[in-house]
Design an enzyme around this catalytic site. Structure first.
Site, short mmCIF file in Angstrom:
data_model
loop_
_atom_site.label_atom_id
_atom_site.label_comp_id
_atom_site.label_asym_id
_atom_site.label_seq_id
_atom_site.Cartn_x
_atom_site.Cartn_y
_atom_site.Cartn_z
N SER A 272 40.76 41.06 37.19
CA SER A 272 40.40 42.13 38.11
C SER A 272 41.37 43.29 37.90
CB SER A 272 40.49 41.61 39.54
OG SER A 272 40.62 42.68 40.42
N LYS A 278 43.37 37.02 39.58
CA LYS A 278 42.01 36.57 39.28
C LYS A 278 41.73 36.40 37.79
CE LYS A 278 38.59 37.05 41.78
NZ LYS A 278 37.28 37.65 41.97
N GLU A 285 28.80 35.93 32.79
CA GLU A 285 27.88 36.67 33.66
C GLU A 285 27.02 37.61 32.82
OE1 GLU A 285 30.86 36.31 37.49
OE2 GLU A 285 30.87 38.13 36.29
#
Ligand code: ARG
Length: 497
Positions: A272, A278, A285
């Site tokens: 992130s 993160k 995705e």
């Protein structure tokens, strides 16, 4: 294309005007540059062999084509790649170059070029499915005994293994390879020589151009040959189906990464911009999102083609880019999925701890009771009641696996007493129930063909390895066929140099 330029097809008549850019497919046609050169060469060689064009004109044209190739796509200008290359040839040769378009039309030319190019793309797509299948099978071998929770409705259902899970995708991908190769076989047919749609009075040899271009057959009816784009629908459908397989795999991996069952390698993760702790599975995705691109391509094709009358209509020009976008979306997604699978590390202890969660061995206990004379429906009722008890017990707390199994046994015993009005031990031994409650033993017991038991998974993996080898051969045969034709065409063209 420029707003001023003209080409030999349109001359001054349609060389300008506000719709010129709208009419042009020049940008999307970059992909057909090599294909059109090959189609032009094969056509000229055939015309010469048939005595329609003399050797001298042939060599003038073929040399000009070599120069057009060397100058590259960027130097071309025209309404589309076919007109642009023909224009560039005539610029170099004068009127002689105008013989190249004898006994053909852009209608059979474009259809041939699309097929010629799509063949490569379909073989590349098939190859990536093979790479992903290999990665899945290899990881499945390594984890044939790694017990994990299996899900239905995304609820823990029955324990399985990572090997069983991964090979489920390898099996689906085997069908994806099949579909791509079948689409290839129907793509690999030649429309060249159909001309506008109604054939030609020239004594052409359609078999010869098909051979020179590596096509397996000629499309017989000349009207169908130029009209049909259902080979594009078939290819897009195979790609869309593949992308749905990929999207399922991506979702599973994303969720398992969240559960800490699997760690996605840094190469396939991102972080992130604001939350430094993160590690996001962004690449997976995007793999999942390729299904949107593929299905858009398929829909675009079906909608563009629906209701088109015979024979050629300019709508067909708008159909072509849909297949390129589907290819460009799905092929890299397949490659990335293969890399992510090959580098992922599975957290065996986390998976083992979770494998029995949610009384996931309940079905196994019901099966065991049924094997010992309790009607399956009654066994189901006993285990359902025990599962309810287990759920009430574990809500909001975590106990050790062993403690849970002890408590689960007690719950089954109590439920049996209630439902059967008899003791559990009258039907089945304590150890057998304990084994059925143990996720590893539960997995090992489900050794029916295709089941998760390590022995059953190993047998399926053997078959899958053979299947991958067979498909590699099918792919190599097709690539070799194309390479042989390419060499043969080159040798023919060299004769006229
Ligand atoms: N660029 C066109 C296509 O992709 C070429 C065919 C033009 N043919 C015609 N009859 N206007 O379909």
């Amino acid at each position: 294309m420029s707003e001023e330029g003209g080409d030999v097809v349109r001359r001054e008549r349609f060389s300008g005007g506000p719709a010129r850019g709208f009419l042009s497919s020049m940008d999307a046609d970059e992909r057909l540059f090599e294909a059109d050169l090959a189609v032009d060469r094969a056509h000229v060689v055939m015309l010469t062999e048939q005595g329609i064009v003399d050797d001298e004109s042939a060599s003038t044209i073929l040399n000009a084509l070599a120069d057009v190739e060397a100058t590259g796509y960027a130097a071309l200008d025209g309404e589309d790649i076919h007109a642009a290359i023909e224009t560039a040839v005539i610029e170099r040769t004068g009127n002689e170059g105008g013989r190249m378009h004898t006994a053909r039309s852009r209608n059979d030319e474009v259809a041939t070029c699309i097929r010629y190019r799509l063949r490569e793309d379909l073989l590349d797509a098939s190859e990536t499915t093979l790479v992903l299948r290999e990665a899945l099978v290899e990881a499945a071998r390594a984890h044939a005994e790694t017990t994990m929770p299996g899900y239905t409705h995304r609820q823990p259902a029955q324990p399985t293994t990572v090997g069983h899970f991964l090979s489920s995708y390898a099996q689906a991908l085997g069908r994806d390879t099949d579909r791509l190769l079948e689409a290839y076989d129907r793509t690999n047919r030649s429309p060249l020589g159909a001309a506008a749609f109604a054939g030609t009075p020239f004594d052409i040899d359609r078999e010869r151009t098909a051979d020179l271009l590596g096509f397996d057959a000629v499309l017989g009816n000349s009207m169908d040959a130029v009209s049909t784009r259902n080979f594009l629908v078939e290819a897009a459908s195979a790609l869309a189906t593949l992308s749905v397989t990929l999207s399922g795999l991506a979702t599973d991996l994303v969720e398992f990464a969240t559960d800490e069952y699997v760690e996605i390698d840094d190469d396939y993760a991102s972080t992130s911009s604001i939350m430094p702790q993160k590690k996001n599975p962004d690449t997976l995705e995007l793999v999942r999102a390729s299904a949107g691109t593929a299905s858009a391509g398929l829909n675009g094709l079906l909608t563009t083609l629906k209701g088109l009358p015979r024979a050629y209509n300019r709508d067909l020009q708008e159909a072509t880019p849909h297949i390129w976008s589907a290819i460009d979306g799905v092929v890299p997604a397949t490659e990335v999925a293969a890399g992510a699978v090959a580098t992922a590390s599975w957290n065996e202890s986390e998976l083992a701890a979770a494998a029995g969660n949610g009384f996931a061995t309940a079905t196994g206990v019901a099966d065991l009771l049924a094997m010992h004379g309790v009607p399956f429906r009654t066994a189901h009722e006993i285990v359902a009641s025990a599962a309810q008890c287990a759920a009430d017990r574990t809500s909001g707390e975590t106990a050790s696996r062993a403690a849970e199994e002890g408590a689960d046994y007690a719950a089954v015993e109590a439920a049996a007493q209630e439902v059967l009005d008899d003791s559990l031990s009258a039907y089945v031994e304590h150890e057998a129930v304990e084994a059925a409650l143990d996720p590893d033993a539960s997995v090992a017991s489900r050794d029916s063909v295709g089941g998760p038991a390590p022995s059953a998974v190993a047998a399926v993996l053997d078959e899958m390895e053979d299947g991958i080898e067979d498909d590699q051969e099918l792919l190599a045969e097709r690539r070799e066929g194309l390479a042989t034709a390419e060499r043969a065409l080159e040798a023919e063209v060299d004769e006229y140099a």
